[in-house]
Structure formats: C-alpha cells, structure tokens
Scaffold this active site. Structure first.
Site, mmCIF file in Angstrom:
data_model
loop_
_atom_site.group_PDB
_atom_site.id
_atom_site.type_symbol
_atom_site.label_atom_id
_atom_site.label_comp_id
_atom_site.label_asym_id
_atom_site.label_seq_id
_atom_site.Cartn_x
_atom_site.Cartn_y
_atom_site.Cartn_z
ATOM 1 N N CYS A 1 -1.008 9.271 -1.704
ATOM 2 C CA CYS A 1 -1.485 9.502 -0.343
ATOM 3 C C CYS A 1 -2.208 10.833 -0.213
ATOM 4 O O CYS A 1 -2.733 11.155 0.844
ATOM 5 C CB CYS A 1 -0.320 9.434 0.640
ATOM 6 S SG CYS A 1 0.326 7.772 0.877
ATOM 7 N N LYS B 1 0.821 -1.212 0.000
ATOM 8 C CA LYS B 1 0.000 0.000 0.000
ATOM 9 C C LYS B 1 0.857 1.265 0.000
ATOM 10 O O LYS B 1 0.364 2.359 -0.290
ATOM 11 C CB LYS B 1 -0.958 0.007 1.189
ATOM 12 C CG LYS B 1 -0.323 0.104 2.552
ATOM 13 C CD LYS B 1 -1.377 0.044 3.644
ATOM 14 C CE LYS B 1 -0.770 0.130 5.032
ATOM 15 N NZ LYS B 1 -0.109 1.412 5.318
ATOM 16 N N ASP B 2 2.164 1.127 0.297
ATOM 17 C CA ASP B 2 3.075 2.274 0.289
ATOM 18 C C ASP B 2 3.798 2.445 -1.041
ATOM 19 O O ASP B 2 4.567 3.403 -1.200
ATOM 20 C CB ASP B 2 4.141 2.108 1.387
ATOM 21 C CG ASP B 2 3.560 2.115 2.792
ATOM 22 O OD1 ASP B 2 2.513 2.767 2.987
ATOM 23 O OD2 ASP B 2 4.152 1.475 3.684
ATOM 24 N N ARG C 1 0.832 10.350 13.134
ATOM 25 C CA ARG C 1 1.912 9.589 12.509
ATOM 26 C C ARG C 1 2.661 8.743 13.536
ATOM 27 O O ARG C 1 2.517 8.912 14.735
ATOM 28 C CB ARG C 1 2.886 10.544 11.821
ATOM 29 C CG ARG C 1 2.325 11.274 10.615
ATOM 30 C CD ARG C 1 2.134 10.371 9.422
ATOM 31 N NE ARG C 1 3.309 9.557 9.152
ATOM 32 C CZ ARG C 1 4.434 9.999 8.569
ATOM 33 N NH1 ARG C 1 4.522 11.259 8.204
ATOM 34 N NH2 ARG C 1 5.440 9.174 8.349
ATOM 35 N N ARG D 1 1.751 4.824 17.998
ATOM 36 C CA ARG D 1 0.375 5.326 17.888
ATOM 37 C C ARG D 1 -0.492 4.800 19.027
ATOM 38 O O ARG D 1 -1.307 5.534 19.593
ATOM 39 C CB ARG D 1 -0.231 4.941 16.544
ATOM 40 C CG ARG D 1 0.386 5.677 15.358
ATOM 41 C CD ARG D 1 -0.412 5.464 14.102
ATOM 42 N NE ARG D 1 0.443 5.283 12.935
ATOM 43 C CZ ARG D 1 0.002 5.088 11.716
ATOM 44 N NH1 ARG D 1 -1.289 5.038 11.489
ATOM 45 N NH2 ARG D 1 0.840 4.930 10.708
ATOM 46 N N ARG E 1 -7.634 8.351 3.473
ATOM 47 C CA ARG E 1 -8.682 7.352 3.198
ATOM 48 C C ARG E 1 -9.501 7.084 4.467
ATOM 49 O O ARG E 1 -10.738 7.081 4.431
ATOM 50 C CB ARG E 1 -8.050 6.051 2.703
ATOM 51 C CG ARG E 1 -9.053 4.889 2.567
ATOM 52 C CD ARG E 1 -8.343 3.583 2.312
ATOM 53 N NE ARG E 1 -7.479 3.203 3.411
ATOM 54 C CZ ARG E 1 -7.878 2.483 4.465
ATOM 55 N NH1 ARG E 1 -9.124 2.093 4.566
ATOM 56 N NH2 ARG E 1 -7.025 2.159 5.423
ATOM 57 N N ARG E 2 -8.821 6.842 5.571
ATOM 58 C CA ARG E 2 -9.536 6.582 6.823
ATOM 59 C C ARG E 2 -10.249 7.845 7.299
ATOM 60 O O ARG E 2 -11.396 7.785 7.770
ATOM 61 C CB ARG E 2 -8.569 6.063 7.895
ATOM 62 C CG ARG E 2 -8.026 4.659 7.599
ATOM 63 C CD ARG E 2 -7.122 4.188 8.717
ATOM 64 N NE ARG E 2 -6.613 2.840 8.441
ATOM 65 C CZ ARG E 2 -5.338 2.493 8.490
ATOM 66 N NH1 ARG E 2 -4.415 3.407 8.785
ATOM 67 N NH2 ARG E 2 -4.967 1.253 8.256
#
Length: 308
Positions: free
Chosen positions: A245, A86-87, A152, A158, A134-135
């Site tokens: 992103c 996904k990165d 981040r 986190r 997205r989230r």
C-alpha cells in the site's frame, strides 16, 4: 461434522457481506451445511480497522487487514478466512494459503462528488478524499490542480463524511458498492482507461490452513478458474515490484478465451511519473506474464523510486 465450520471475517458491513456470500455459496454446494449451527461466522478486529487516523501507507501497508484473521487460522479459532484480495500481501505465512477465489465482481472504481461533478468538472482546488495512493496518483496524473487528502473508514462512513462536506469528492471500489447495494449513490463509474484498478480489486479470496484437506475439499466447488488466472497474473506483477500500500501500482488482467491480457501501471505519488507495461499470453502462463510485466517496469524505475 462435530463442530461448526468457522468463517473468520472482519466486522465491516462489506466484510460481513463477503463472508455471507461465502457461506451462501458453501450451502449451495453442500446442502448439509444449511443445518442450524453447521456454519459459524466469527468476527475479528484487525489492525487496519483500529487505525483510522493514518493512510494505509503510513500505518504499514498491506497485511493490516489480514494478520489477525491469519492468527485465528493458525491457532484454530477459524477454519477459513474471507479476504478482499486487494488487501492480501503477495507472501503468505507458513502453513497458510489462498485456496479459493470466488467469481470476481466489477473491477472499476466509482466516483462520488457533491454537486454532481465528474473528475473533469471539479473546480480547481477541490478536495478529493481517498485511502489509497493508487487512486491519489491517478487523480493527480489527470488533475494536478486538485488536492488529495487521506480518507479512511468503511464505505458508509466515507460517504457520510462526503455528505458532511469534509471533502468535495471521493472514490470507492464498485465491487463493494454492488455487494452492499449502494450503487444508486454513484456520481460516475470510472472506466479502466480513466482509473486502472488495484491488483485483485473485486476478488474475494478464501484462506485456509495448508494441511486442512477437509476444508479445502468443501471450498473446491466455489473456486472460479477465470478469476484465479486473472488474479494470479496481477499478483505476480505486484510481487515482482515488491508492491504494498506504500506504492501506487495498478494492474488488470482480462481474458479472451484461453488468452490473457495484462495492463500494468506504476506512478509516483504525485502522478507526475508514470510507467506502463502490457502483456498477452496463454492463461496457463498467468504468473509468468505478470512477473514479466513487472520486470519490464522495474528495470526502468529510477533508483529508490518507491522510497520517495
């Protein structure tokens, strides 16, 4: 082998877990690689690891977690690089390619909150921390009365920030939590109907030099055909939308035998505008299916949608 097979990776706990999984799969496929010194894991710090005071969108989008690893491949400091797919940008530098995709993990997102609240039971005005648009967009689509802030750091940091009360809730990919053995701390797992995942979420990709046939041959037994078909469709969707992103894009391909089903979703940052597409087709047409779904959405997006 005259020198170790060098696996390039980021240094976060999750990245190292993915590199170790790659190493273990290589040894299972080629027992001679279990010999001392046959494989070396080489850690590189990427731009995305250094920049923690801005969102990925503000820092430059996709590629922040791959460039230094790709530089190491190109100049010979690494023989393969392990990425969270996904990165990975949809374009690859000349001379490099993703040769291998490992079997995909769970693609859902996990929700964490203080006090055991779900997305629906969080009090109005609660603060949700997330690193990705997205989230953010999908949370605000569902709960416009919540406040979403940039958040981040690696998985562990986190969760520590959440426990310290910096935010009321956060979201993380279930795949990474499973790889790190941290699923016991999840408040709720969000089904795809609640939160469509990022393109290629849960998939580990291995990048090599295109001319390196020896490394390609070693990796060949590790490739998962089902994951490859699904990720191919999703990345074709992203490529058609010129996604990064900076853009709230979600997509998920699933398989039923030799049939592929793709769900795609593009949102405005505030979640108020939502565009969807779905496609079904043959697994062999994965790239065309993704591109077609992307083209349908792109045709109805307002002008300069992604620049707003």
């Amino acid at each position: 082998m005259t020198q170790p097979l060098r696996i390039g990776t980021r240094g976060s706990p999750l990245a190292l877990a993915q590199a170790h999984e790659t190493r273990d799969r290589l040894i299972a496929a080629h027992p001679h690689l279990a010999a001392p010194g046959a494989i070396e894991i080489v850690v590189f710090k990427t731009t995305g690891d250094r920049i923690l005071d801005r969102t990925l969108a503000e820092a430059g989008g996709k590629g922040l977690f791959t460039k230094e690893l790709e530089d190491a491949l190109l100049d010979g400091r690494a023989d393969l690089a392990v990425h969270s797919m996904k990165d990975v940008p949809t374009w690859m530098p000349d001379g490099l390619e993703i040769s291998t995709l490992l079997p995909r993990e769970d693609t859902r997102d996990a929700f964490f909150s203080r006090g055991g609240h779900t997305v629906d039971t969080l009090p109005a005005g609660s603060v949700v921390g997330t690193a990705g648009l997205r989230r953010q967009a999908q949370i605000l689509e569902r709960r416009p009365d919540l406040t979403v802030v940039p958040f981040r750091g690696n998985v562990q940091s986190r969760l520590a920030k959440l426990e310290a009360g910096e935010v009321d809730a956060t979201l993380l990919a279930l795949a990474g939590l499973r790889r790190l053995g941290l699923t016991d701390r999840i408040t709720a797992v969000l089904e795809h109907e609640e939160m469509l995942p990022a393109v290629a979420q849960g998939a580990i990709g291995i990048e090599i030099r295109s001319a390196d046939d020896a490394t390609r041959a070693l990796l060949a037994p590790l490739n998962c055909a089902a994951t490859t078909a699904r990720v191919t469709a999703e990345r074709a969707l992203l490529a058609m939308l010129d996604g990064s992103c900076r853009t709230p894009i979600a997509g998920l391909a699933t398989l039923d035998g030799d049939r592929l089903h793709l769900k795609a979703k593009v949102l405005s940052n505030d979640g108020r505008q939502v565009f969807r597409a779905e496609r079904n087709g043959s697994v062999g047409d994965a790239a065309a299916i993704g591109a077609d779904a992307g083209a349908e959405i792109k045709a109805v997006l307002p002008p300069d949608f992604f620049k707003s």
